[in-house]
Design a protein around this motif. Structure first.
Motif, PDB file in Angstrom:
ATOM      1  N   GLN A 166       0.745  -1.178  -0.058  1.00 55.74           N
ATOM      2  CA  GLN A 166      -0.021  -0.197  -0.135  1.00 55.74           C
ATOM      3  C   GLN A 166       1.017   1.124   0.087  1.00 55.74           C
ATOM      4  O   GLN A 166       0.390   2.274  -0.855  1.00 55.74           O
ATOM      5  CB  GLN A 166      -0.952  -0.125   1.160  1.00 55.74           C
ATOM      6  N   ASN A 212      -1.338  -4.870   2.434  1.00 54.38           N
ATOM      7  CA  ASN A 212      -2.602  -5.375   2.731  1.00 54.38           C
ATOM      8  C   ASN A 212      -2.833  -7.182   2.421  1.00 54.38           C
ATOM      9  O   ASN A 212      -2.462  -7.242   1.327  1.00 54.38           O
ATOM     10  CB  ASN A 212      -3.665  -4.934   2.224  1.00 54.38           C
ATOM     11  N   LYS A 230      -4.326  -5.632   7.052  1.00 56.46           N
ATOM     12  CA  LYS A 230      -3.339  -4.664   6.761  1.00 56.46           C
ATOM     13  C   LYS A 230      -2.395  -4.682   7.777  1.00 56.46           C
ATOM     14  O   LYS A 230      -2.678  -4.613   9.200  1.00 56.46           O
ATOM     15  CB  LYS A 230      -3.972  -3.062   6.602  1.00 56.46           C
TER      16      LYS A 230
END
Length: 59
Positions: free
Chosen positions: A25, A35, A41
Motif C-alpha cells: 500500500q 494488505n 493490513k
C-alpha cells in the motif's frame, strides 16, 4: 533491501506464509504497509524483514 518496493506490488512475508499474498500500500523509509489476503493490513519494519516479491503476469 526493500527499497525497490512500490504501491501495487505483490509480496509475501517470509516468516508468515500463512498471511498469504499481500499488496504493498505504501513505503515510507523502512515502514511498509501491506494488505495481506489472510491477515489484513500490516505495517512491516523493512529494517528487520525483507519481503519477497511475487512475480505476476501483468501483460
Amino acid at each position: 533491501m526493500n527499497e525497490f518496493l512500490e504501491p501495487g506490488m505483490i509480496v509475501r512475508h517470509p516468516q508468515a506464509p500463512e498471511w498469504g499474498l499481500g499488496q504493498v500500500q505504501s513505503r515510507v523509509g523502512d515502514r511498509i504497509t501491506v494488505n495481506f489476503a489472510e491477515a489484513g493490513k500490516r505495517v512491516i519494519d523493512g529494517a528487520h524483514v525483507t519481503l519477497e516479491l511475487v512475480e505476476t503476469d501483468a501483460e
